[in-house]
Design an enzyme around this catalytic site. Structure first.
Site, PDB file in Angstrom:
ATOM      1  N   ASP A 178     -31.270 -34.906  23.852  1.00  0.00           N
ATOM      2  CA  ASP A 178     -31.711 -36.263  24.174  1.00  0.00           C
ATOM      3  C   ASP A 178     -30.826 -37.327  23.529  1.00  0.00           C
ATOM      4  OD1 ASP A 178     -34.103 -35.637  25.759  1.00  0.00           O
ATOM      5  OD2 ASP A 178     -34.796 -34.716  23.904  1.00  0.00           O
ATOM      6  N   GLU A 181     -51.669 -17.752   6.831  1.00  0.00           N
ATOM      7  CA  GLU A 181     -52.877 -17.596   7.644  1.00  0.00           C
ATOM      8  C   GLU A 181     -52.992 -18.632   8.751  1.00  0.00           C
ATOM      9  OE1 GLU A 181     -56.632 -16.652   5.927  1.00  0.00           O
ATOM     10  OE2 GLU A 181     -55.719 -15.655   4.210  1.00  0.00           O
ATOM     11  N   HIS A 208     -37.313 -34.192  29.876  1.00  0.00           N
ATOM     12  CA  HIS A 208     -38.065 -34.989  28.905  1.00  0.00           C
ATOM     13  C   HIS A 208     -37.785 -36.449  29.232  1.00  0.00           C
ATOM     14  CE1 HIS A 208     -39.930 -36.436  25.294  1.00  0.00           C
ATOM     15  NE2 HIS A 208     -38.826 -36.628  24.605  1.00  0.00           N
TER      16      HIS A 208
HETATM   17  P1  NAD Z   1     -30.068 -27.715  23.360  1.00  0.00           P
HETATM   18  O1  NAD Z   1     -29.729 -28.447  22.115  1.00  0.00           O
HETATM   19  O2  NAD Z   1     -30.643 -26.356  23.265  1.00  0.00           O
HETATM   20  O3  NAD Z   1     -28.777 -27.566  24.299  1.00  0.00           O
HETATM   21  C1  NAD Z   1     -27.908 -28.614  24.520  1.00  0.00           C
HETATM   22  C2  NAD Z   1     -26.703 -28.187  25.319  1.00  0.00           C
HETATM   23  O4  NAD Z   1     -25.901 -29.338  25.581  1.00  0.00           O
HETATM   24  C3  NAD Z   1     -25.777 -27.191  24.615  1.00  0.00           C
HETATM   25  O5  NAD Z   1     -25.285 -26.304  25.585  1.00  0.00           O
HETATM   26  C4  NAD Z   1     -24.650 -28.084  24.085  1.00  0.00           C
HETATM   27  O6  NAD Z   1     -23.456 -27.375  23.976  1.00  0.00           O
HETATM   28  C5  NAD Z   1     -24.564 -29.108  25.201  1.00  0.00           C
HETATM   29  N1  NAD Z   1     -23.999 -30.395  24.760  1.00  0.00           N
HETATM   30  C6  NAD Z   1     -24.218 -31.021  23.585  1.00  0.00           C
HETATM   31  N2  NAD Z   1     -23.539 -32.185  23.556  1.00  0.00           N
HETATM   32  C7  NAD Z   1     -22.882 -32.288  24.759  1.00  0.00           C
HETATM   33  C8  NAD Z   1     -22.021 -33.248  25.335  1.00  0.00           C
HETATM   34  N3  NAD Z   1     -21.687 -34.356  24.664  1.00  0.00           N
HETATM   35  N4  NAD Z   1     -21.561 -33.003  26.588  1.00  0.00           N
HETATM   36  C9  NAD Z   1     -21.899 -31.896  27.263  1.00  0.00           C
HETATM   37  N5  NAD Z   1     -22.710 -30.937  26.763  1.00  0.00           N
HETATM   38  C10 NAD Z   1     -23.187 -31.141  25.518  1.00  0.00           C
HETATM   39  O7  NAD Z   1     -31.010 -28.700  24.224  1.00  0.00           O
HETATM   40  P2  NAD Z   1     -32.455 -28.377  24.813  1.00  0.00           P
HETATM   41  O8  NAD Z   1     -33.423 -28.148  23.687  1.00  0.00           O
HETATM   42  O9  NAD Z   1     -32.339 -27.396  25.911  1.00  0.00           O
HETATM   43  O10 NAD Z   1     -32.840 -29.826  25.406  1.00  0.00           O
HETATM   44  C11 NAD Z   1     -32.380 -30.262  26.666  1.00  0.00           C
HETATM   45  C12 NAD Z   1     -33.455 -31.164  27.265  1.00  0.00           C
HETATM   46  O11 NAD Z   1     -34.630 -30.382  27.505  1.00  0.00           O
HETATM   47  C13 NAD Z   1     -33.882 -32.308  26.353  1.00  0.00           C
HETATM   48  O12 NAD Z   1     -34.166 -33.428  27.165  1.00  0.00           O
HETATM   49  C14 NAD Z   1     -35.167 -31.778  25.728  1.00  0.00           C
HETATM   50  O13 NAD Z   1     -36.055 -32.800  25.306  1.00  0.00           O
HETATM   51  C15 NAD Z   1     -35.739 -31.010  26.902  1.00  0.00           C
HETATM   52  N6  NAD Z   1     -36.743 -29.975  26.579  1.00  0.00           N
HETATM   53  C16 NAD Z   1     -36.452 -29.011  25.656  1.00  0.00           C
HETATM   54  C17 NAD Z   1     -37.370 -28.003  25.414  1.00  0.00           C
HETATM   55  C18 NAD Z   1     -37.064 -26.893  24.448  1.00  0.00           C
HETATM   56  O14 NAD Z   1     -37.918 -26.040  24.257  1.00  0.00           O
HETATM   57  N7  NAD Z   1     -35.894 -26.810  23.809  1.00  0.00           N
HETATM   58  C19 NAD Z   1     -38.590 -27.973  26.112  1.00  0.00           C
HETATM   59  C20 NAD Z   1     -38.846 -28.950  27.072  1.00  0.00           C
HETATM   60  C21 NAD Z   1     -37.894 -29.943  27.296  1.00  0.00           C
END
Ligand code: NAD
Ligand code: MG
Length: 351
Positions: free
Chosen positions: A91, A239, A116
Protein backbone atom coordinates in the site's frame (compact mmCIF):
# COMPACT_ATOMS: atom_id res chain seq x y z
CA UNK A 1 -20.34 7.71 -10.55
CA UNK A 2 -18.58 7.40 -7.24
CA UNK A 3 -19.91 5.18 -4.53
CA UNK A 4 -18.69 5.93 -1.07
CA UNK A 5 -21.25 4.94 1.51
CA UNK A 6 -21.94 2.04 3.80
CA UNK A 7 -22.75 -0.96 1.66
CA UNK A 8 -22.50 -4.21 3.60
CA UNK A 9 -25.78 -6.02 3.14
CA UNK A 10 -26.60 -9.67 3.47
CA UNK A 11 -26.17 -10.39 -0.24
CA UNK A 12 -23.53 -13.04 -0.76
CA UNK A 13 -22.42 -13.90 -4.29
CA UNK A 14 -21.46 -17.41 -5.33
CA UNK A 15 -20.11 -19.05 -8.49
CA UNK A 16 -23.52 -19.12 -10.18
CA UNK A 17 -23.81 -15.32 -9.85
CA UNK A 18 -20.58 -14.70 -11.74
CA UNK A 19 -20.30 -14.41 -15.52
CA UNK A 20 -16.84 -15.46 -16.67
CA UNK A 21 -17.47 -13.86 -20.08
CA UNK A 22 -16.95 -10.50 -18.33
CA UNK A 23 -13.25 -11.25 -17.89
CA UNK A 24 -12.22 -14.27 -19.93
CA UNK A 25 -11.15 -12.30 -23.03
CA UNK A 26 -9.30 -9.65 -21.06
CA UNK A 27 -5.66 -9.28 -20.09
CA UNK A 28 -4.93 -8.75 -16.41
CA UNK A 29 -1.72 -7.08 -15.23
CA UNK A 30 -0.89 -8.21 -11.70
CA UNK A 31 1.52 -5.67 -10.23
CA UNK A 32 3.57 -7.28 -7.46
CA UNK A 33 4.23 -10.94 -6.78
CA UNK A 34 4.02 -11.02 -2.99
CA UNK A 35 1.37 -12.50 -0.73
CA UNK A 36 -1.69 -11.50 -2.77
CA UNK A 37 0.05 -11.00 -6.13
CA UNK A 38 1.34 -14.54 -6.58
CA UNK A 39 -2.05 -15.99 -5.63
CA UNK A 40 -4.14 -13.73 -7.88
CA UNK A 41 -1.77 -14.17 -10.82
CA UNK A 42 -1.67 -17.97 -10.65
CA UNK A 43 -5.38 -18.41 -9.91
CA UNK A 44 -6.40 -16.06 -12.74
CA UNK A 45 -4.04 -17.84 -15.11
CA UNK A 46 -5.33 -21.29 -14.11
CA UNK A 47 -8.85 -19.94 -14.69
CA UNK A 48 -7.89 -19.34 -18.32
CA UNK A 49 -7.26 -15.63 -18.16
CA UNK A 50 -4.34 -13.94 -19.87
CA UNK A 51 -2.07 -12.68 -17.09
CA UNK A 52 1.05 -10.56 -17.18
CA UNK A 53 2.94 -9.93 -13.95
CA UNK A 54 4.45 -6.47 -13.49
CA UNK A 55 7.72 -6.33 -11.52
CA UNK A 56 10.76 -4.12 -11.19
CA UNK A 57 13.64 -5.20 -13.41
CA UNK A 58 15.86 -6.41 -10.55
CA UNK A 59 13.04 -7.89 -8.45
CA UNK A 60 13.83 -11.24 -6.86
CA UNK A 61 10.25 -12.29 -7.66
CA UNK A 62 10.88 -12.08 -11.41
CA UNK A 63 12.34 -15.59 -11.65
CA UNK A 64 9.71 -16.98 -9.29
CA UNK A 65 6.86 -15.69 -11.44
CA UNK A 66 8.49 -16.99 -14.62
CA UNK A 67 9.12 -20.42 -13.17
CA UNK A 68 5.44 -20.48 -12.16
CA UNK A 69 4.76 -20.24 -15.89
CA UNK A 70 3.74 -16.60 -16.02
CA UNK A 71 4.74 -13.80 -18.37
CA UNK A 72 6.63 -11.02 -16.62
CA UNK A 73 7.31 -7.43 -17.68
CA UNK A 74 7.92 -4.09 -16.01
CA UNK A 75 4.89 -2.55 -14.27
CA UNK A 76 4.56 0.04 -17.06
CA UNK A 77 4.71 -2.56 -19.84
CA UNK A 78 2.24 -4.80 -18.04
CA UNK A 79 -0.17 -1.93 -17.41
CA UNK A 80 0.03 -0.83 -21.04
CA UNK A 81 -0.92 -4.27 -22.28
CA UNK A 82 -3.69 -4.88 -19.77
CA UNK A 83 -7.39 -4.17 -19.65
CA UNK A 84 -7.41 -4.74 -15.90
CA UNK A 85 -4.55 -3.54 -13.69
CA UNK A 86 -4.54 -5.34 -10.36
CA UNK A 87 -2.50 -3.23 -7.95
CA UNK A 88 -0.91 -5.69 -5.51
CA UNK A 89 2.29 -3.92 -4.51
CA UNK A 90 2.47 -2.76 -0.86
CA UNK A 91 0.00 0.00 0.00
CA UNK A 92 2.81 2.44 0.82
CA UNK A 93 4.38 2.17 -2.65
CA UNK A 94 1.12 2.09 -4.63
CA UNK A 95 0.88 5.87 -5.21
CA UNK A 96 4.37 5.92 -6.67
CA UNK A 97 3.85 2.85 -8.87
CA UNK A 98 0.50 4.29 -9.97
CA UNK A 99 1.96 7.65 -10.94
CA UNK A 100 4.99 6.29 -12.76
CA UNK A 101 3.80 3.06 -14.33
CA UNK A 102 0.02 2.85 -14.35
CA UNK A 103 -1.51 6.26 -14.95
CA UNK A 104 0.39 6.94 -18.20
CA UNK A 105 -0.80 3.57 -19.53
CA UNK A 106 -4.48 3.68 -18.61
CA UNK A 107 -6.97 3.83 -21.43
CA UNK A 108 -10.64 4.71 -21.25
CA UNK A 109 -12.60 1.64 -20.19
CA UNK A 110 -9.68 -0.04 -18.41
CA UNK A 111 -10.07 -1.19 -14.81
CA UNK A 112 -8.00 -0.40 -11.77
CA UNK A 113 -8.40 -3.28 -9.34
CA UNK A 114 -7.33 -3.23 -5.66
CA UNK A 115 -7.28 -5.64 -2.71
CA UNK A 116 -7.49 -2.89 -0.08
CA UNK A 117 -9.08 0.56 -0.25
CA UNK A 118 -6.51 2.77 1.54
CA UNK A 119 -5.06 4.70 -1.40
CA UNK A 120 -8.36 5.30 -3.15
CA UNK A 121 -10.29 6.15 -0.01
CA UNK A 122 -7.65 8.59 1.25
CA UNK A 123 -7.12 10.11 -2.22
CA UNK A 124 -3.50 8.98 -2.59
CA UNK A 125 -4.48 7.63 -5.99
CA UNK A 126 -6.95 9.69 -8.00
CA UNK A 127 -7.95 7.75 -11.10
CA UNK A 128 -9.33 9.42 -14.21
CA UNK A 129 -13.10 9.37 -14.57
CA UNK A 130 -13.12 7.09 -17.61
CA UNK A 131 -11.81 3.93 -15.89
CA UNK A 132 -13.57 1.47 -13.60
CA UNK A 133 -12.22 1.19 -10.05
CA UNK A 134 -12.94 -2.05 -8.24
CA UNK A 135 -11.85 -3.96 -5.17
CA UNK A 136 -11.77 -7.72 -4.80
CA UNK A 137 -10.27 -8.39 -1.40
CA UNK A 138 -9.86 -11.99 -0.27
CA UNK A 139 -10.31 -12.15 3.51
CA UNK A 140 -7.19 -14.23 3.87
CA UNK A 141 -3.42 -14.18 3.35
CA UNK A 142 -2.33 -14.91 -0.21
CA UNK A 143 -0.84 -18.35 0.39
CA UNK A 144 -4.28 -19.56 1.49
CA UNK A 145 -5.95 -17.95 -1.52
CA UNK A 146 -3.65 -20.05 -3.70
CA UNK A 147 -3.80 -23.24 -1.64
CA UNK A 148 -7.60 -23.17 -1.42
CA UNK A 149 -7.88 -22.66 -5.17
CA UNK A 150 -5.61 -25.63 -5.86
CA UNK A 151 -7.72 -27.79 -3.51
CA UNK A 152 -10.96 -26.80 -5.28
CA UNK A 153 -11.93 -24.80 -2.22
CA UNK A 154 -12.77 -21.14 -1.97
CA UNK A 155 -11.63 -18.12 0.02
CA UNK A 156 -14.29 -15.67 1.25
CA UNK A 157 -13.88 -12.21 -0.19
CA UNK A 158 -15.19 -8.67 -0.45
CA UNK A 159 -16.28 -6.82 -3.57
CA UNK A 160 -16.56 -3.05 -3.83
CA UNK A 161 -17.08 -0.72 -6.77
CA UNK A 162 -15.70 2.80 -6.35
CA UNK A 163 -16.17 3.99 -9.88
CA UNK A 164 -18.23 2.43 -12.65
CA UNK A 165 -17.30 4.20 -15.88
CA UNK A 166 -18.26 1.39 -18.23
CA UNK A 167 -21.41 0.17 -16.52
CA UNK A 168 -19.80 -3.28 -16.32
CA UNK A 169 -17.63 -2.79 -13.23
CA UNK A 170 -19.77 -4.95 -10.97
CA UNK A 171 -20.02 -7.85 -13.40
CA UNK A 172 -16.30 -7.71 -14.13
CA UNK A 173 -15.38 -7.47 -10.44
CA UNK A 174 -17.49 -10.50 -9.67
CA UNK A 175 -15.89 -12.41 -12.53
CA UNK A 176 -12.44 -11.52 -11.17
CA UNK A 177 -13.54 -12.74 -7.72
CA UNK A 178 -14.72 -15.99 -9.32
CA UNK A 179 -11.46 -16.44 -11.22
CA UNK A 180 -9.38 -16.25 -8.04
CA UNK A 181 -11.74 -18.66 -6.26
CA UNK A 182 -13.62 -16.28 -3.97
CA UNK A 183 -17.16 -16.96 -5.22
CA UNK A 184 -16.66 -20.65 -4.37
CA UNK A 185 -16.81 -19.59 -0.72
CA UNK A 186 -18.89 -16.42 -0.95
CA UNK A 187 -18.33 -12.76 -1.80
CA UNK A 188 -19.88 -9.94 0.20
CA UNK A 189 -20.49 -6.48 -1.20
CA UNK A 190 -19.00 -3.50 0.63
CA UNK A 191 -17.63 -0.04 -0.21
CA UNK A 192 -14.05 1.25 -0.34
CA UNK A 193 -14.82 3.45 2.64
CA UNK A 194 -16.30 0.68 4.75
CA UNK A 195 -13.55 -1.83 3.94
CA UNK A 196 -10.76 0.67 4.61
CA UNK A 197 -12.13 2.11 7.85
CA UNK A 198 -13.20 -1.18 9.42
CA UNK A 199 -9.93 -2.85 8.40
CA UNK A 200 -7.81 -0.10 9.97
CA UNK A 201 -9.93 0.12 13.10
CA UNK A 202 -9.94 -3.65 13.57
CA UNK A 203 -6.18 -4.06 13.24
CA UNK A 204 -5.44 -1.08 15.47
CA UNK A 205 -7.96 -1.36 18.27
CA UNK A 206 -8.69 -5.05 18.56
CA UNK A 207 -6.50 -7.38 16.53
CA UNK A 208 -2.86 -6.39 16.13
CA UNK A 209 -2.78 -3.43 18.51
CA UNK A 210 -5.42 -4.29 21.10
CA UNK A 211 -4.42 -7.91 21.57
CA UNK A 212 -0.68 -7.25 21.89
CA UNK A 213 -1.29 -4.49 24.46
CA UNK A 214 -3.60 -6.73 26.46
CA UNK A 215 -1.00 -9.51 26.41
CA UNK A 216 1.91 -7.26 27.39
CA UNK A 217 0.00 -5.61 30.24
CA UNK A 218 -1.19 -8.97 31.55
CA UNK A 219 2.37 -10.29 31.40
CA UNK A 220 3.82 -7.24 33.16
CA UNK A 221 1.16 -7.36 35.86
CA UNK A 222 2.02 -10.97 36.74
CA UNK A 223 5.80 -10.57 36.50
CA UNK A 224 5.79 -7.33 38.55
CA UNK A 225 3.82 -9.19 41.23
CA UNK A 226 6.61 -11.76 41.49
CA UNK A 227 5.31 -14.63 39.35
CA UNK A 228 7.69 -16.37 36.97
CA UNK A 229 7.96 -14.99 33.43
CA UNK A 230 7.45 -18.51 32.06
CA UNK A 231 4.10 -18.94 33.84
CA UNK A 232 3.08 -15.44 32.80
CA UNK A 233 3.92 -16.23 29.17
CA UNK A 234 1.83 -19.42 29.19
CA UNK A 235 -1.15 -17.77 30.84
CA UNK A 236 -1.43 -14.62 28.77
CA UNK A 237 0.11 -15.44 25.39
CA UNK A 238 0.23 -19.14 24.70
CA UNK A 239 -3.34 -19.79 25.82
CA UNK A 240 -4.63 -16.90 23.75
CA UNK A 241 -4.65 -19.10 20.66
CA UNK A 242 -6.66 -21.84 22.33
CA UNK A 243 -9.32 -19.36 23.43
CA UNK A 244 -9.45 -17.61 20.05
CA UNK A 245 -9.72 -20.94 18.22
CA UNK A 246 -12.84 -21.76 20.26
CA UNK A 247 -14.40 -18.37 19.44
CA UNK A 248 -13.50 -18.77 15.76
CA UNK A 249 -15.20 -22.15 15.59
CA UNK A 250 -18.34 -21.40 17.59
CA UNK A 251 -18.55 -17.79 18.67
CA UNK A 252 -18.16 -16.39 22.16
CA UNK A 253 -20.70 -18.95 23.40
CA UNK A 254 -18.59 -21.82 22.11
CA UNK A 255 -15.67 -20.53 24.14
CA UNK A 256 -17.73 -19.96 27.32
CA UNK A 257 -19.15 -23.49 26.99
CA UNK A 258 -15.67 -25.02 26.77
CA UNK A 259 -14.04 -23.31 29.72
CA UNK A 260 -14.79 -24.14 33.37
CA UNK A 261 -17.66 -22.48 35.23
CA UNK A 262 -15.08 -20.71 37.34
CA UNK A 263 -13.37 -19.30 34.25
CA UNK A 264 -16.73 -18.31 32.82
CA UNK A 265 -17.93 -16.54 35.98
CA UNK A 266 -14.59 -14.81 36.56
CA UNK A 267 -14.32 -13.81 32.92
CA UNK A 268 -17.86 -12.46 32.76
CA UNK A 269 -17.41 -10.38 35.93
CA UNK A 270 -13.80 -9.17 35.47
CA UNK A 271 -13.48 -8.69 31.69
CA UNK A 272 -15.26 -5.34 31.73
CA UNK A 273 -13.27 -4.26 34.79
CA UNK A 274 -10.09 -4.46 32.69
CA UNK A 275 -11.44 -3.36 29.31
CA UNK A 276 -13.78 -0.77 30.78
CA UNK A 277 -15.62 2.31 29.50
CA UNK A 278 -12.30 4.12 29.09
CA UNK A 279 -11.22 1.49 26.62
CA UNK A 280 -14.46 2.12 24.77
CA UNK A 281 -13.81 5.87 24.71
CA UNK A 282 -10.26 5.21 23.50
CA UNK A 283 -11.59 2.97 20.74
CA UNK A 284 -13.93 5.75 19.62
CA UNK A 285 -10.92 8.06 19.44
CA UNK A 286 -9.02 5.52 17.33
CA UNK A 287 -12.02 5.19 15.03
CA UNK A 288 -12.34 8.94 14.68
CA UNK A 289 -8.71 9.25 13.58
CA UNK A 290 -9.37 6.59 10.96
CA UNK A 291 -12.57 8.31 9.79
CA UNK A 292 -11.24 11.86 9.65
CA UNK A 293 -8.04 10.85 7.86
CA UNK A 294 -5.71 11.78 10.73
CA UNK A 295 -4.22 8.28 10.92
CA UNK A 296 -3.73 8.15 7.15
CA UNK A 297 -1.97 11.53 7.11
CA UNK A 298 0.26 10.45 10.00
CA UNK A 299 1.21 7.16 8.30
CA UNK A 300 1.92 8.82 4.97
CA UNK A 301 4.11 11.47 6.66
CA UNK A 302 5.88 8.75 8.66
CA UNK A 303 6.79 6.97 5.41
CA UNK A 304 7.91 10.19 3.75
CA UNK A 305 10.20 10.86 6.73
CA UNK A 306 11.85 7.42 6.42
CA UNK A 307 9.81 5.72 9.18
CA UNK A 308 11.62 7.09 12.29
CA UNK A 309 8.90 6.35 14.89
CA UNK A 310 7.93 3.09 13.24
CA UNK A 311 11.53 1.85 13.47
CA UNK A 312 11.75 2.86 17.12
CA UNK A 313 8.45 1.20 18.05
CA UNK A 314 9.42 -2.00 16.23
CA UNK A 315 12.70 -2.17 18.16
CA UNK A 316 10.96 -1.59 21.50
CA UNK A 317 8.43 -4.33 20.74
CA UNK A 318 11.20 -6.75 19.74
CA UNK A 319 13.03 -6.02 22.99
CA UNK A 320 10.07 -6.64 25.31
CA UNK A 321 10.91 -9.36 27.87
CA UNK A 322 8.00 -11.53 26.77
CA UNK A 323 9.70 -12.06 23.39
CA UNK A 324 12.86 -13.59 24.86
CA UNK A 325 10.88 -15.75 27.28
CA UNK A 326 8.59 -16.91 24.49
CA UNK A 327 11.41 -17.75 22.12
CA UNK A 328 13.08 -19.90 24.74
CA UNK A 329 9.89 -21.70 25.73
CA UNK A 330 8.75 -22.32 22.18
CA UNK A 331 12.12 -23.94 21.56
CA UNK A 332 11.73 -26.30 24.51
CA UNK A 333 8.33 -27.80 23.75
CA UNK A 334 7.25 -30.15 21.01
CA UNK A 335 4.33 -28.13 19.71
CA UNK A 336 5.59 -27.03 16.33
CA UNK A 337 3.49 -28.13 13.40
CA UNK A 338 4.32 -31.23 11.43
CA UNK A 339 6.33 -29.42 8.73
CA UNK A 340 8.74 -27.93 11.22
CA UNK A 341 9.06 -31.24 13.03
CA UNK A 342 9.94 -32.96 9.77
CA UNK A 343 12.66 -30.42 9.09
CA UNK A 344 14.13 -30.85 12.53
CA UNK A 345 13.91 -34.61 12.70
CA UNK A 346 17.38 -35.23 11.33
CA UNK A 347 19.07 -33.33 14.14
CA UNK A 348 16.88 -34.47 16.98
CA UNK A 349 16.71 -37.57 19.12
CA UNK A 350 14.06 -39.95 17.92
CA UNK A 351 12.63 -42.25 20.52
P1 NAD B 1 3.54 -7.99 -0.31
O1 NAD B 1 4.37 -7.06 0.50
O2 NAD B 1 3.42 -9.40 0.10
O3 NAD B 1 4.05 -8.03 -1.83
C1 NAD B 1 4.39 -6.89 -2.52
C2 NAD B 1 4.97 -7.20 -3.88
O4 NAD B 1 5.22 -5.97 -4.56
C3 NAD B 1 6.31 -7.94 -3.85
O5 NAD B 1 6.33 -8.84 -4.93
C4 NAD B 1 7.33 -6.81 -4.09
O6 NAD B 1 8.48 -7.29 -4.70
C5 NAD B 1 6.54 -5.93 -5.04
N1 NAD B 1 6.97 -4.52 -5.02
C6 NAD B 1 7.35 -3.80 -3.94
N2 NAD B 1 7.66 -2.55 -4.31
C7 NAD B 1 7.47 -2.48 -5.67
C8 NAD B 1 7.62 -1.47 -6.65
N3 NAD B 1 8.04 -0.25 -6.30
N4 NAD B 1 7.31 -1.79 -7.93
C9 NAD B 1 6.88 -3.01 -8.28
N5 NAD B 1 6.73 -4.02 -7.39
C10 NAD B 1 7.02 -3.75 -6.11
O7 NAD B 1 2.09 -7.29 -0.45
P2 NAD B 1 0.68 -7.92 -0.08
O8 NAD B 1 0.61 -8.17 1.40
O9 NAD B 1 0.34 -8.99 -1.03
O10 NAD B 1 -0.27 -6.64 -0.33
C11 NAD B 1 -0.72 -6.29 -1.62
C12 NAD B 1 -2.10 -5.66 -1.47
O11 NAD B 1 -3.01 -6.65 -0.97
C13 NAD B 1 -2.15 -4.50 -0.48
O12 NAD B 1 -3.08 -3.55 -0.97
C14 NAD B 1 -2.70 -5.16 0.78
O13 NAD B 1 -3.37 -4.25 1.64
C15 NAD B 1 -3.67 -6.15 0.17
N6 NAD B 1 -4.06 -7.29 1.02
C16 NAD B 1 -3.10 -8.07 1.59
C17 NAD B 1 -3.48 -9.18 2.33
C18 NAD B 1 -2.45 -10.10 2.93
O14 NAD B 1 -2.84 -11.05 3.59
N7 NAD B 1 -1.14 -9.90 2.76
C19 NAD B 1 -4.84 -9.50 2.49
C20 NAD B 1 -5.80 -8.70 1.86
C21 NAD B 1 -5.38 -7.60 1.12
MG1 MG C 1 -4.19 -0.38 -20.89
Amino acid sequence: MTEDTQAFDSTVYYDEDANEEAIVHKTVAVLGYGSQGHAHAQNLSDSGIDVIVGLRERSSSWDAAESDGLRVATPAEAAAEADIVSVLVPDTVQPDVYENAVEPNLEAGDTLQFAHGFNIHYNQIQPPEDVDVTMVAPKSPGHLVRRNYENDEGTPGLLAIYQDATGDAHEEGLAYAAAIGCTRAGVVETSFREETETDLFGEQAVLCGGVTSLIKQGYETLVDAGYSPEMAYFEVLNEMKLIVDLMYEDGLGGMWDSVSDTAEYGGLTQGDVVVDEHARENMEEVLEKVQNGEFAREWIAENQAGRPSYTQLRTAEKNHDIEAVGEELRGLFAWQDADEEDEEESTEVTA
